[in-house]
Design a protein around this motif. Sequence first.
Motif, PDB file in Angstrom:
ATOM      1  N   ILE A 152      81.875  17.894  31.800  1.00  0.00           N
ATOM      2  CA  ILE A 152      80.932  17.376  30.812  1.00  0.00           C
ATOM      3  C   ILE A 152      81.276  15.930  30.506  1.00  0.00           C
ATOM      4  CG2 ILE A 152      82.330  18.293  28.903  1.00  0.00           C
ATOM      5  CD1 ILE A 152      79.723  18.633  27.305  1.00  0.00           C
ATOM      6  N   THR A 153      80.239  15.120  30.350  1.00  0.00           N
ATOM      7  CA  THR A 153      80.434  13.746  29.892  1.00  0.00           C
ATOM      8  C   THR A 153      79.279  13.377  28.976  1.00  0.00           C
ATOM      9  OG1 THR A 153      80.979  11.489  30.591  1.00  0.00           O
ATOM     10  CG2 THR A 153      79.219  12.586  31.804  1.00  0.00           C
ATOM     11  N   GLY A 154      79.565  12.523  28.000  1.00  0.00           N
ATOM     12  CA  GLY A 154      78.535  12.134  27.045  1.00  0.00           C
ATOM     13  C   GLY A 154      78.816  10.769  26.456  1.00  0.00           C
ATOM     14  N   PHE A 155      77.774  10.186  25.900  1.00  0.00           N
ATOM     15  CA  PHE A 155      77.812   8.796  25.463  1.00  0.00           C
ATOM     16  C   PHE A 155      77.393   8.673  23.996  1.00  0.00           C
ATOM     17  CE2 PHE A 155      76.976   9.365  29.886  1.00  0.00           C
ATOM     18  CZ  PHE A 155      77.820   8.463  30.518  1.00  0.00           C
ATOM     19  N   CYS A 156      78.205   7.979  23.208  1.00  0.00           N
ATOM     20  CA  CYS A 156      77.914   7.759  21.790  1.00  0.00           C
ATOM     21  C   CYS A 156      77.787   9.120  21.086  1.00  0.00           C
ATOM     22  CB  CYS A 156      76.659   6.898  21.652  1.00  0.00           C
ATOM     23  SG  CYS A 156      76.278   6.385  19.969  1.00  0.00           S
ATOM     24  N   TRP A 157      76.594   9.499  20.622  1.00  0.00           N
ATOM     25  CA  TRP A 157      76.399  10.829  20.029  1.00  0.00           C
ATOM     26  C   TRP A 157      76.903  11.898  20.996  1.00  0.00           C
ATOM     27  CZ3 TRP A 157      73.667  15.184  21.486  1.00  0.00           C
ATOM     28  CH2 TRP A 157      73.462  16.146  20.503  1.00  0.00           C
ATOM     29  N   GLY A 158      76.602  11.714  22.270  1.00  0.00           N
ATOM     30  CA  GLY A 158      77.042  12.665  23.279  1.00  0.00           C
ATOM     31  C   GLY A 158      78.542  12.649  23.525  1.00  0.00           C
ATOM     32  N   GLY A 159      79.196  11.544  23.175  1.00  0.00           N
ATOM     33  CA  GLY A 159      80.650  11.501  23.277  1.00  0.00           C
ATOM     34  C   GLY A 159      81.305  12.432  22.281  1.00  0.00           C
ATOM     35  N   ARG A 160      80.801  12.428  21.066  1.00  0.00           N
ATOM     36  CA  ARG A 160      81.301  13.376  20.057  1.00  0.00           C
ATOM     37  C   ARG A 160      81.071  14.815  20.517  1.00  0.00           C
ATOM     38  NH1 ARG A 160      78.414  16.051  16.110  1.00  0.00           N
ATOM     39  NH2 ARG A 160      79.690  16.987  14.457  1.00  0.00           N
ATOM     40  N   ILE A 161      79.867  15.080  21.034  1.00  0.00           N
ATOM     41  CA  ILE A 161      79.542  16.430  21.493  1.00  0.00           C
ATOM     42  C   ILE A 161      80.430  16.849  22.654  1.00  0.00           C
ATOM     43  CG2 ILE A 161      77.740  17.851  22.551  1.00  0.00           C
ATOM     44  CD1 ILE A 161      77.369  17.342  19.532  1.00  0.00           C
ATOM     45  N   THR A 162      80.807  15.903  23.498  1.00  0.00           N
ATOM     46  CA  THR A 162      81.693  16.223  24.620  1.00  0.00           C
ATOM     47  C   THR A 162      83.015  16.806  24.124  1.00  0.00           C
ATOM     48  OG1 THR A 162      80.710  14.549  26.067  1.00  0.00           O
ATOM     49  CG2 THR A 162      82.969  15.233  26.571  1.00  0.00           C
ATOM     50  N   TRP A 163      83.618  16.168  23.126  1.00  0.00           N
ATOM     51  CA  TRP A 163      84.845  16.713  22.547  1.00  0.00           C
ATOM     52  C   TRP A 163      84.613  18.115  21.977  1.00  0.00           C
ATOM     53  CZ3 TRP A 163      89.487  14.474  23.174  1.00  0.00           C
ATOM     54  CH2 TRP A 163      89.580  13.091  23.356  1.00  0.00           C
ATOM     55  N   LEU A 164      83.516  18.270  21.230  1.00  0.00           N
ATOM     56  CA  LEU A 164      83.262  19.552  20.562  1.00  0.00           C
ATOM     57  C   LEU A 164      82.965  20.668  21.564  1.00  0.00           C
ATOM     58  CD1 LEU A 164      81.094  18.468  17.472  1.00  0.00           C
ATOM     59  CD2 LEU A 164      83.570  18.815  17.607  1.00  0.00           C
ATOM     60  N   TYR A 165      82.207  20.340  22.624  1.00  0.00           N
ATOM     61  CA  TYR A 165      81.891  21.392  23.590  1.00  0.00           C
ATOM     62  C   TYR A 165      83.113  21.789  24.397  1.00  0.00           C
ATOM     63  CZ  TYR A 165      79.341  24.353  26.773  1.00  0.00           C
ATOM     64  OH  TYR A 165      78.903  25.454  27.480  1.00  0.00           O
ATOM     65  N   ALA A 166      83.987  20.836  24.668  1.00  0.00           N
ATOM     66  CA  ALA A 166      85.229  21.168  25.374  1.00  0.00           C
ATOM     67  C   ALA A 166      86.073  22.140  24.556  1.00  0.00           C
ATOM     68  CB  ALA A 166      86.016  19.898  25.672  1.00  0.00           C
ATOM     69  N   ALA A 167      86.011  22.026  23.233  1.00  0.00           N
ATOM     70  CA  ALA A 167      86.725  22.969  22.370  1.00  0.00           C
ATOM     71  C   ALA A 167      85.990  24.307  22.287  1.00  0.00           C
ATOM     72  CB  ALA A 167      86.883  22.375  20.976  1.00  0.00           C
ATOM     73  N   HIS A 168      84.669  24.247  22.343  1.00  0.00           N
ATOM     74  CA  HIS A 168      83.837  25.451  22.221  1.00  0.00           C
ATOM     75  C   HIS A 168      83.903  26.327  23.467  1.00  0.00           C
ATOM     76  CE1 HIS A 168      80.176  27.867  21.622  1.00  0.00           C
ATOM     77  NE2 HIS A 168      79.782  27.473  22.824  1.00  0.00           N
ATOM     78  N   ASN A 169      83.915  25.696  24.648  1.00  0.00           N
ATOM     79  CA  ASN A 169      83.846  26.444  25.908  1.00  0.00           C
ATOM     80  C   ASN A 169      85.088  26.171  26.754  1.00  0.00           C
ATOM     81  OD1 ASN A 169      83.267  27.704  28.286  1.00  0.00           O
ATOM     82  ND2 ASN A 169      81.344  26.629  28.683  1.00  0.00           N
ATOM     83  N   PRO A 170      86.084  27.026  26.693  1.00  0.00           N
ATOM     84  CA  PRO A 170      87.318  26.807  27.457  1.00  0.00           C
ATOM     85  C   PRO A 170      87.132  26.909  28.961  1.00  0.00           C
ATOM     86  CG  PRO A 170      87.333  28.979  26.425  1.00  0.00           C
ATOM     87  CD  PRO A 170      86.138  28.262  25.881  1.00  0.00           C
ATOM     88  N   LYS A 171      85.947  27.313  29.432  1.00  0.00           N
ATOM     89  CA  LYS A 171      85.680  27.354  30.870  1.00  0.00           C
ATOM     90  C   LYS A 171      85.403  25.965  31.443  1.00  0.00           C
ATOM     91  CE  LYS A 171      83.943  32.103  30.844  1.00  0.00           C
ATOM     92  NZ  LYS A 171      82.779  32.990  31.120  1.00  0.00           N
ATOM     93  N   VAL A 172      85.169  24.996  30.563  1.00  0.00           N
ATOM     94  CA  VAL A 172      85.026  23.617  31.015  1.00  0.00           C
ATOM     95  C   VAL A 172      86.351  23.176  31.644  1.00  0.00           C
ATOM     96  CG1 VAL A 172      84.657  21.225  30.291  1.00  0.00           C
ATOM     97  CG2 VAL A 172      83.283  23.050  29.278  1.00  0.00           C
ATOM     98  N   GLY A 180      82.536   8.228  21.590  1.00  0.00           N
ATOM     99  CA  GLY A 180      81.991   9.188  20.632  1.00  0.00           C
ATOM    100  C   GLY A 180      82.774   9.139  19.327  1.00  0.00           C
ATOM    101  N   ARG A 181      82.076   9.241  18.226  1.00  0.00           N
ATOM    102  CA  ARG A 181      82.717   9.180  16.918  1.00  0.00           C
ATOM    103  C   ARG A 181      83.734  10.304  16.765  1.00  0.00           C
ATOM    104  NH1 ARG A 181      79.520   9.167  11.093  1.00  0.00           N
ATOM    105  NH2 ARG A 181      81.258   8.387   9.839  1.00  0.00           N
TER     106      ARG A 181
END
Length: 277
Positions: A152-172, A180-181
Amino acid sequence: MREITRRKFIATATLATGFALAVQPISAAVITTDTKGLTAGAVKIPVKDGEIPAYRAVPATGENFPIVLVIQEIFGVHEHIQDITRRFAKLGYLAIAPELFVRQGDVSKLSNIDEIRSVVAKVPDAQVLSDLDATVDWAVKSAKGNANKLGITGFCWGGRITWLYAAHNPKVKAGVAWYGRLVGDATKLQPQYPIDIASKLTVPVLGLYGGQDTGISLDTVEQMRDRLKSSSSKSEIIVYPDAPHAFFADYRPSYREKEAKEGWQRLLAWFKENGVQ
């Protein structure tokens, strides 16, 4: 802007064509990636309450492709985000960028940044994480994606989401978060920020930040680095001292070619090192 009701969003949801209205005029440095050898374009992703649009790019032949979720800026899945998916597809990835604001509004048609922020503020993190789960499921079942090679990769708003999704889905297998903020005030819709999940993170995330970013202070970057030391994720943060916010956005004046190219190479190496290839 009136929020789209859940009953109506399925019928009205479409992807942006071209660049978002708020980012005009487009910089001469903009990168354009063609679709030769690719299958690329809009698709529909089944989610809990209907369907959301997404942009998908993948090699035209083959199967069992590594998957990369590409997470949008606040401007939605406009041409820049779509082009990034094509860049990944040219390298052999199945890249997909779901439109994660679609229930709240079409930000690509808004020229006022405050109006855009108002729409984005209404997007619940729980909805985003659920939509990304559904996108991964679709990529595996319907688009020849390999669930064991998920990035997963994301930019600005998506950068924050990248961190959160990596925590949410350990299969990443790996994530790369671009500016990301990291720290913020918790709300009912956005209850956590990356710093809140950092110590528990198990997925390796590479953070790419600008030393001249006026919206993300270096103090918060250092706080995040400290929290990551107690995690098992082996995550890292790189700061480009002279780069502003959005230094990867080649269609904007903030673009910094040197740092953007180096960051892209770091992303590819990070994915390779951590099994997303």
